[in-house]
Motif scaffolding. Structure first.
Motif, PDB file in Angstrom:
ATOM      1  N   PHE A 170      -8.620  30.636  10.063  1.00  9.53           N
ATOM      2  CA  PHE A 170      -7.185  30.855  10.246  1.00  9.53           C
ATOM      3  C   PHE A 170      -6.534  30.567  11.104  1.00  9.53           C
ATOM      4  O   PHE A 170      -4.904  30.259  10.090  1.00  9.53           O
ATOM      5  N   VAL A 171      -6.736  29.312  11.411  1.00 12.84           N
ATOM      6  CA  VAL A 171      -6.019  28.391  11.935  1.00 12.84           C
ATOM      7  C   VAL A 171      -5.550  28.125  10.945  1.00 12.84           C
ATOM      8  O   VAL A 171      -4.177  27.108  10.950  1.00 12.84           O
ATOM      9  N   CYS A 172      -6.122  27.232  10.219  1.00 18.50           N
ATOM     10  CA  CYS A 172      -5.670  26.278   8.323  1.00 18.50           C
ATOM     11  C   CYS A 172      -4.741  27.678   8.074  1.00 18.50           C
ATOM     12  O   CYS A 172      -3.942  26.673   7.040  1.00 18.50           O
ATOM     13  N   ILE A 173      -4.978  28.652   7.991  1.00 17.96           N
ATOM     14  CA  ILE A 173      -4.240  29.665   6.636  1.00 17.96           C
ATOM     15  C   ILE A 173      -2.831  29.495   7.564  1.00 17.96           C
ATOM     16  O   ILE A 173      -1.435  29.738   6.937  1.00 17.96           O
ATOM     17  N   ARG A 174      -3.054  29.595   9.081  1.00 12.68           N
ATOM     18  CA  ARG A 174      -1.453  29.644   9.746  1.00 12.68           C
ATOM     19  C   ARG A 174      -1.247  28.758   9.161  1.00 12.68           C
ATOM     20  O   ARG A 174       0.221  28.943   9.386  1.00 12.68           O
ATOM     21  N   ALA A 175      -1.353  27.099   8.951  1.00 21.71           N
ATOM     22  CA  ALA A 175      -0.601  26.130   9.052  1.00 21.71           C
ATOM     23  C   ALA A 175      -0.131  25.764   7.600  1.00 21.71           C
ATOM     24  O   ALA A 175      -0.075  24.110   7.421  1.00 21.71           O
ATOM     25  N   GLY A 176      -0.928  26.412   6.674  1.00 23.37           N
ATOM     26  CA  GLY A 176      -0.857  26.613   5.508  1.00 23.37           C
ATOM     27  C   GLY A 176      -1.636  25.987   4.734  1.00 23.37           C
ATOM     28  O   GLY A 176      -1.442  25.580   3.762  1.00 23.37           O
ATOM     29  N   GLN A 177      -2.415  25.887   5.362  1.00 24.27           N
ATOM     30  CA  GLN A 177      -3.400  24.705   4.586  1.00 24.27           C
ATOM     31  C   GLN A 177      -4.864  25.477   4.166  1.00 24.27           C
ATOM     32  O   GLN A 177      -5.606  25.242   4.436  1.00 24.27           O
ATOM     33  N   LEU A 178      -4.188  26.261   2.987  1.00 28.32           N
ATOM     34  CA  LEU A 178      -5.410  27.670   2.674  1.00 28.32           C
ATOM     35  C   LEU A 178      -6.529  25.847   1.582  1.00 28.32           C
ATOM     36  O   LEU A 178      -7.606  26.413   1.943  1.00 28.32           O
ATOM     37  N   GLU A 179      -6.284  25.404   1.688  1.00 31.41           N
ATOM     38  CA  GLU A 179      -7.367  24.059   1.124  1.00 31.41           C
ATOM     39  C   GLU A 179      -8.511  23.276   1.753  1.00 31.41           C
ATOM     40  O   GLU A 179      -9.470  23.604   1.470  1.00 31.41           O
ATOM     41  N   LYS A 180      -7.839  23.469   2.765  1.00 28.23           N
ATOM     42  CA  LYS A 180      -8.532  23.269   4.012  1.00 28.23           C
ATOM     43  C   LYS A 180      -9.262  23.976   4.178  1.00 28.23           C
ATOM     44  O   LYS A 180     -10.323  23.834   4.847  1.00 28.23           O
ATOM     45  N   ALA A 181      -9.036  25.473   4.382  1.00 27.28           N
ATOM     46  CA  ALA A 181      -9.711  26.063   4.917  1.00 27.28           C
ATOM     47  C   ALA A 181     -11.368  26.835   3.344  1.00 27.28           C
ATOM     48  O   ALA A 181     -11.766  26.992   3.883  1.00 27.28           O
ATOM     49  N   GLN A 182     -11.087  26.594   2.606  1.00 28.38           N
ATOM     50  CA  GLN A 182     -11.627  26.911   1.779  1.00 28.38           C
ATOM     51  C   GLN A 182     -12.699  25.548   1.458  1.00 28.38           C
ATOM     52  O   GLN A 182     -13.941  25.527   1.163  1.00 28.38           O
ATOM     53  N   GLU A 183     -12.273  24.541   2.126  1.00 26.28           N
ATOM     54  CA  GLU A 183     -12.939  22.630   1.827  1.00 26.28           C
ATOM     55  C   GLU A 183     -14.114  23.552   3.668  1.00 26.28           C
ATOM     56  O   GLU A 183     -14.922  23.218   3.387  1.00 26.28           O
ATOM     57  N   VAL A 184     -13.614  24.115   4.651  1.00 29.84           N
ATOM     58  CA  VAL A 184     -13.681  24.417   5.687  1.00 29.84           C
ATOM     59  C   VAL A 184     -15.564  25.135   5.207  1.00 29.84           C
ATOM     60  O   VAL A 184     -16.922  25.348   5.520  1.00 29.84           O
ATOM     61  N   CYS A 185     -14.560  26.633   4.428  1.00 32.89           N
ATOM     62  CA  CYS A 185     -15.472  26.944   3.556  1.00 32.89           C
ATOM     63  C   CYS A 185     -17.002  26.690   3.486  1.00 32.89           C
ATOM     64  O   CYS A 185     -18.037  26.802   2.906  1.00 32.89           O
ATOM     65  N   ARG A 186     -16.934  25.389   2.111  1.00 33.62           N
ATOM     66  CA  ARG A 186     -18.085  25.169   1.461  1.00 33.62           C
ATOM     67  C   ARG A 186     -18.965  24.422   2.408  1.00 33.62           C
ATOM     68  O   ARG A 186     -19.307  24.313   1.594  1.00 33.62           O
ATOM     69  N   ASN A 187     -17.957  23.421   3.034  1.00 35.67           N
ATOM     70  CA  ASN A 187     -19.122  22.456   4.261  1.00 35.67           C
ATOM     71  C   ASN A 187     -19.786  23.554   4.518  1.00 35.67           C
ATOM     72  O   ASN A 187     -20.846  22.549   5.310  1.00 35.67           O
ATOM     73  N   CYS A 188     -19.481  24.619   5.193  1.00 41.00           N
ATOM     74  CA  CYS A 188     -20.473  25.529   6.212  1.00 41.00           C
ATOM     75  C   CYS A 188     -21.040  26.472   5.067  1.00 41.00           C
ATOM     76  O   CYS A 188     -22.491  27.350   5.691  1.00 41.00           O
ATOM     77  N   GLN A 224     -20.452  28.221   2.777  1.00 39.25           N
ATOM     78  CA  GLN A 224     -19.578  29.560   2.439  1.00 39.25           C
ATOM     79  C   GLN A 224     -18.813  29.331   0.831  1.00 39.25           C
ATOM     80  O   GLN A 224     -17.419  29.706   1.716  1.00 39.25           O
ATOM     81  N   SER A 225     -19.349  28.963  -0.059  1.00 36.48           N
ATOM     82  CA  SER A 225     -19.239  28.634  -1.069  1.00 36.48           C
ATOM     83  C   SER A 225     -18.360  30.021  -1.408  1.00 36.48           C
ATOM     84  O   SER A 225     -16.776  29.940  -1.868  1.00 36.48           O
ATOM     85  N   TRP A 226     -19.599  31.184  -1.254  1.00 35.78           N
ATOM     86  CA  TRP A 226     -18.337  32.392  -1.848  1.00 35.78           C
ATOM     87  C   TRP A 226     -17.058  33.039  -0.814  1.00 35.78           C
ATOM     88  O   TRP A 226     -16.374  33.490  -1.493  1.00 35.78           O
ATOM     89  N   ARG A 227     -17.102  32.579   0.076  1.00 31.40           N
ATOM     90  CA  ARG A 227     -16.390  33.025   1.193  1.00 31.40           C
ATOM     91  C   ARG A 227     -14.654  31.905   0.563  1.00 31.40           C
ATOM     92  O   ARG A 227     -13.407  32.889   0.553  1.00 31.40           O
ATOM     93  N   ALA A 228     -15.062  30.937   0.116  1.00 34.35           N
ATOM     94  CA  ALA A 228     -13.785  30.366  -0.326  1.00 34.35           C
ATOM     95  C   ALA A 228     -13.404  30.846  -1.577  1.00 34.35           C
ATOM     96  O   ALA A 228     -12.215  30.706  -1.910  1.00 34.35           O
ATOM     97  N   ALA A 229     -14.509  30.820  -2.536  1.00 33.03           N
ATOM     98  CA  ALA A 229     -13.776  31.979  -3.546  1.00 33.03           C
ATOM     99  C   ALA A 229     -12.515  32.978  -3.253  1.00 33.03           C
ATOM    100  O   ALA A 229     -11.959  33.108  -4.249  1.00 33.03           O
ATOM    101  N   THR A 230     -13.393  34.164  -2.476  1.00 33.87           N
ATOM    102  CA  THR A 230     -12.694  34.993  -1.987  1.00 33.87           C
ATOM    103  C   THR A 230     -11.351  34.713  -2.007  1.00 33.87           C
ATOM    104  O   THR A 230     -10.182  35.439  -1.893  1.00 33.87           O
ATOM    105  N   LEU A 231     -10.194  33.192  -1.518  1.00 33.30           N
ATOM    106  CA  LEU A 231      -9.506  33.632  -0.815  1.00 33.30           C
ATOM    107  C   LEU A 231      -8.784  32.633  -2.395  1.00 33.30           C
ATOM    108  O   LEU A 231      -7.452  32.628  -2.269  1.00 33.30           O
TER     109      LEU A 231
END
Length: 919
Positions: free
Chosen positions: A346-364, A366-373
């Motif tokens: 949420f902090v990433c999305i709040r800062a306009g960093q959607l790709e960063k949020a997806q990267e964090v998901c993949r690192n965890c 949870q690539s499926w969650r990155a795909a939902t975004l």
């Protein structure tokens, strides 16, 4: 996947704007805070900036815009939370992030400080903390802003000016951060003002960013007029128009939606500072990047028959929907990691960093969650317009079924079993404001959530109304369409929020200013700032007043400011601060931005406090550089000082004709008018006025000091200037001023002459030697010698007394028999004459002519010139001079009594009562 972007033409234009900004930044005058940096130890290293992530589009309507921050600076700690030590009244409306506050409250404050702090010696730390250096370190900001405005004088340079102002604030924030990063909990109270100043400057930096971003768009030339076009208008339907093309056209034709997106970009850029500070301190994923590894470990242990740490029933499947579908939980550590992951996303999305949020998901894992975004991207098939190079078919971009994706996100944001941050993430993707607000903790968060949803709904409606696709769209909930708002409605709802903290923040200074900038309501902005000034300008932070003054100057270049008088009041308040803070070099420029009358009054007020002659010449030179009316200003200075009433205590302490401090100020004020020979005429007028006031109370020494302030060639210069102007006749006011000047000179000469005579008569007369009783022959011989010497000295004294009496008599008669109408009487008729001056001159005649006559009679009577005493009576009674009109009845009785004494002396000398010889 590629990002959704502006058309290439607009991108090229924006890139050129950015290059110009960077070039201008390189010419910005160096901020004046190097002296403060010298206090820091030489071992202190420069701040290292984190590598920024590329800002991604936000939701289905995000675009690259012209707003790009110069370089945002990470702010240490929970945005300088000073709740434990208090703060300035009113607040500052900072872009604080609730996630960082939560993280810092978990004991990571010392870790963050150790990461950001540079090395510094203990000696310097003690020095800095003891003096609370924030105030001194920020004092150079006033000069820096002055140089910014001076270096960008043209209206065409307004955006460079805003960029330079932002840079000054950014540099100053970096400096102050060097100080606050080295404080301890025990020393924070000593640096409270430094913290307050840092918060103000950071908020100001963000506001300059917002203003520059919005007005670059508002003042730019677009293909369509800037009149607002409602989305309800029937759009033209062109075959094969993709979602991306529809959105492009909507932004191009509807300025308020385009500018709303700029506001979103600005809010996200401000929050990006928090992300850089926060992301490096959050570690919640394993090295193997496996999702829910603790739960997996428990499940494997049960399968292998290994004793596990708990007997609680976990999910027995690890697909993304398992916890909801099976209504079973994850391992506690996984639940904690999951919550922290969602918070970080949420902090990433709040800062306009959607790709960063997806990267964090993949690192965890949870690539499926990155795909939902990913489903937000608008659909676009460029092959309908033209094929690629060589006739190749280009790949399709975006999500053709974005409506289905959005509906699924909406339902996920409504899922009660999800955490509030997960619901907030999918709520912001689907335009579900109700799911977003619970994770919004500040005014800035609320504004971001509302604007994201507002733009999203406007875009969604336009896409559905303008699409040429034969496919029908999935219906979205009615609650979604209830958010078809305008910015005015957004601010009204935020101000009425049930969250008291958000309500309070909506009334903070910078948040209110940002609100009116976003709305483009400059009239209300000026009105509000004026209200703050009127309420209590003494309690407003000086940096806030400085910002408001420069905001007025910038707005004058880009808008037609309403409430001009109120805008001028804001500038005047800042000028008052400059005068109070002794910023002498800056006052002239800001005064030049006021109306003519205010220029005169304020610069005159400023000059009144300057006593050093070299400084006086310098500030007059600065006023000349700014084309201020120096003659009128210096005249006003002298008049203000001349008309200033002294304190009662000073008047009581002054004995007789003693020159007081107030008198000294009036005397020194004449210097303002003698620097420029062209002002000699005015210098004479003002000097006359000051001397009149001194003569009225018989402060003759003070009057002589004023007289001596005027150079000896003053009258010659005035006459020469009149001749050079092509006129042989002096103006009536000038002629009368010169005549009054000569009258005062004659009076001072007469006073000096009588005082010299009085001193010589009473103190210079030789004393007759005495012969003691029983003196010897030798003593008698010596006595006879002293007698002869005495008679010689007495004869010399009588001769000198006769000469002194003659001189004094002539000087007094110069006044009594003053030519062309009399002493202190104007000769030329002046229709513009000051009635007060005329009354003063008449009063001076009444006060001093009888006194001079009495002094003359006393002098003549004392020197046995009795006939001359009677001749004085003839002059007083003469109709040619009409001196008798200045005598009161009591004065006339006294005069007649003195004349009677002289007549009796004449009779004793065998002369008639009038002094003639008896036949």
């Amino acid at each position: 996947m590629e990002k959704f972007t502006f058309p290439q033409k607009k991108l090229d234009s924006l890139f050129e704007d950015k290059q110009k900004e960077q070039q201008q930044t390189s010419t910005l005058p160096k901020p004046n805070f190097q002296k403060s940096l010298k206090l820091l130890d030489e071992a202190v290293s420069s701040p290292v900036y984190s590598q920024r992530f590329q800002q991604t589009p936000k939701s289905g309507i995000l675009r690259n815009t012209s707003f790009t921050p110069k370089y945002a600076s990470p702010i240490p700690g929970p945005r300088f939370d000073l709740s434990a030590i208090g703060g300035s009244p009113g607040g500052y409306g900072l872009q604080s992030d609730s996630m960082i506050t939560n993280y810092m409250s978990q004991g990571h404050h010392s870790q963050l400080n150790s990461m950001l702090a540079d090395d510094i010696t203990t000696t310097n730390v003690s020095l800095l903390i003891e003096d609370d250096p924030g105030l001194a370190a920020s004092s150079g900001v006033y000069r820096d802003f002055y140089e910014c405005v001076k270096s960008n004088p043209s209206n065409m340079q307004v955006f460079e000016l805003m960029s330079d102002c932002e840079t000054v604030c950014t540099d100053q924030v970096l400096l102050l951060k060097k100080l606050v990063n080295r404080t301890t909990r025990n020393t924070q109270q000593k640096l409270k003002k430094t913290y307050d100043t840092l918060e103000l400057l950071y908020s100001e930096k963000c506001t300059w960013q917002l203003l520059r971003s919005l007005y670059k768009d508002r003042l730019s030339d677009h293909d369509t007029p800037h009149e607002e076009k409602m989305v309800l208008d029937t759009p033209g339907k062109i075959d094969n128009k993709s979602d991306e093309m529809i959105i492009d056209e909507l932004f191009e034709k509807t300025p308020w939606i385009r500018q709303a997106q700029l506001v979103i970009d600005w809010l996200e850029s401000s929050s990006l500072d928090n992300l850089e500070m926060f992301s490096d301190n959050v570690r919640f994923f394993s090295d193997q990047a496996v999702a829910w590894e603790n739960t997996l470990h428990e499940l494997k242990g049960k399968k292998d028959g290994t004793i596990t740490s708990t007997t609680r029933a976990f999910v027995d499947e690890l697909d993304p929907d398992a916890p909801i579908r099976q209504n079973k939980s994850l391992d506690d550590l996984d639940k904690e990691d999951e919550l922290r992951l969602l918070q970080h996303m949420f902090v990433c999305i709040r800062a306009g960093q959607l790709e960063k949020a997806q990267e964090v998901c993949r690192n965890c894992g949870q690539s499926w969650r990155a795909a939902t975004l990913e489903g937000w991207r608008p659909f676009h098939d460029s092959n309908y317009q033209k094929l690629g190079e060589g006739g190749q078919v280009e790949s399709v971009q975006g999500n053709q079924y974005r409506d289905i994706w959005k509906l699924v996100c909406w339902r996920m944001s409504q899922e009660g079993k999800f955490s509030q941050y997960e619901k907030g993430i999918y709520g912001i993707m689907s335009g579900n404001l109700g799911a977003v607000l619970p994770v919004c903790k500040t005014w800035q968060d609320y504004l971001w959530g509302y604007f994201k949803v507002m733009v999203d709904t406007q875009v969604e409606r336009e896409v559905r109304m303008s699409t040429t696709s034969p496919r029908s769209f999935e219906d979205l909930p009615q609650e979604y369409w209830d958010r078809l708002m305008k910015p005015e409605q957004v601010f009204s709802e935020i101000e009425a929020s049930l969250d008291e903290k958000v309500q309070r923040e909506s009334r903070m200074w910078f948040n209110v200013i940002q609100k009116y900038i976003i709305l483009g309501d400059i009239g209300s902005l000026i009105e509000t700032m004026f209200t703050w000034i009127q309420a209590d300008s003494k309690r407003l932070p000086q940096h806030l007043i400085r910002f408001m003054a420069h905001l007025v100057l910038v707005l004058r270049k880009i808008t037609d400011i309403q409430h001009t008088d109120k805008a001028n009041t804001i500038l005047e308040t800042y000028i008052e601060i400059l005068i109070k803070n002794n910023n002498k070099q800056l006052v002239a420029f800001y005064v030049s931005n006021l109306p003519k009358k205010s220029q005169i009054n304020w610069y005159a007020k400023f000059l009144e406090g300057i006593e050093d002659k070299s400084e006086r010449q310098n500030v007059l030179r600065l006023a000349e550089d700014e084309d201020l009316d120096i003659p009128l200003i210096t005249k006003t200075v002298v008049e203000n000082i001349r008309q200033r009433e002294g304190s009662a205590a000073a008047a009581a302490s002054a004995s007789g004709t003693e020159i007081t401090d107030e008198d000294r100020e009036k005397i020194e004020a004449i210097d303002w008018l003698v620097f420029d020979p062209k002002q000699r005429g005015e210098a004479v007028k003002q000097a006359n006025a000051v001397m009149r006031s001194f003569i009225a109370v018989k402060k003759h020494e003070a009057a002589k000091e004023v007289f001596n302030k005027l150079p000896a060639d003053t009258i010659d210069i005035i006459i020469r200037q009149q001749t050079q102007a092509g006129s042989e006749m002096l103006k009536p006011e000038v002629e009368n001023a010169i005549r009054e000047y000569m009258c005062i000179k004659a009076y001072l000469d007469a006073v000096d002459g009588f005082n010299d005579w009085f001193t010589f008569f009473h103190h210079a007369k030789p004393q007759k030697p005495d012969l003691t009783m029983g003196a010897t022959f030798t003593d008698k011989v010596a006595y006879e010698h002293r007698i002869r010497q005495y008679e010689t000295e007495l004869e010399r004294w009588r001769h000198n007394l006769t000469s002194q009496t003659k001189i004094s008599k002539e000087r007094i008669y110069n006044i009594l028999l003053f030519t062309d109408g009399g002493w202190m009487v104007d000769k030329a008729t002046d229709d513009t004459a000051d009635d007060g001056r005329k009354v003063q001159m008449e009063r001076l005649r009444e006060l001093h002519i009888p006194g001079l006559c009495f002094n003359l009679h006393h002098m003549l009577h004392s020197t046995e010139m009795y006939a001359d005493c009677l001749q004085l009576a003839d002059y007083i009674a003469s109709e040619q001079y009409r001196l008798y009109k200045e005598f009161s009845s009591e004065d006339l009785k006294t005069l007649l009594r003195h004349l009677q004494e002289s007549s009796l002396k004449l009779l004793d000398k065998n002369k008639d009562p009038l002094g003639y010889e008896l036949v």
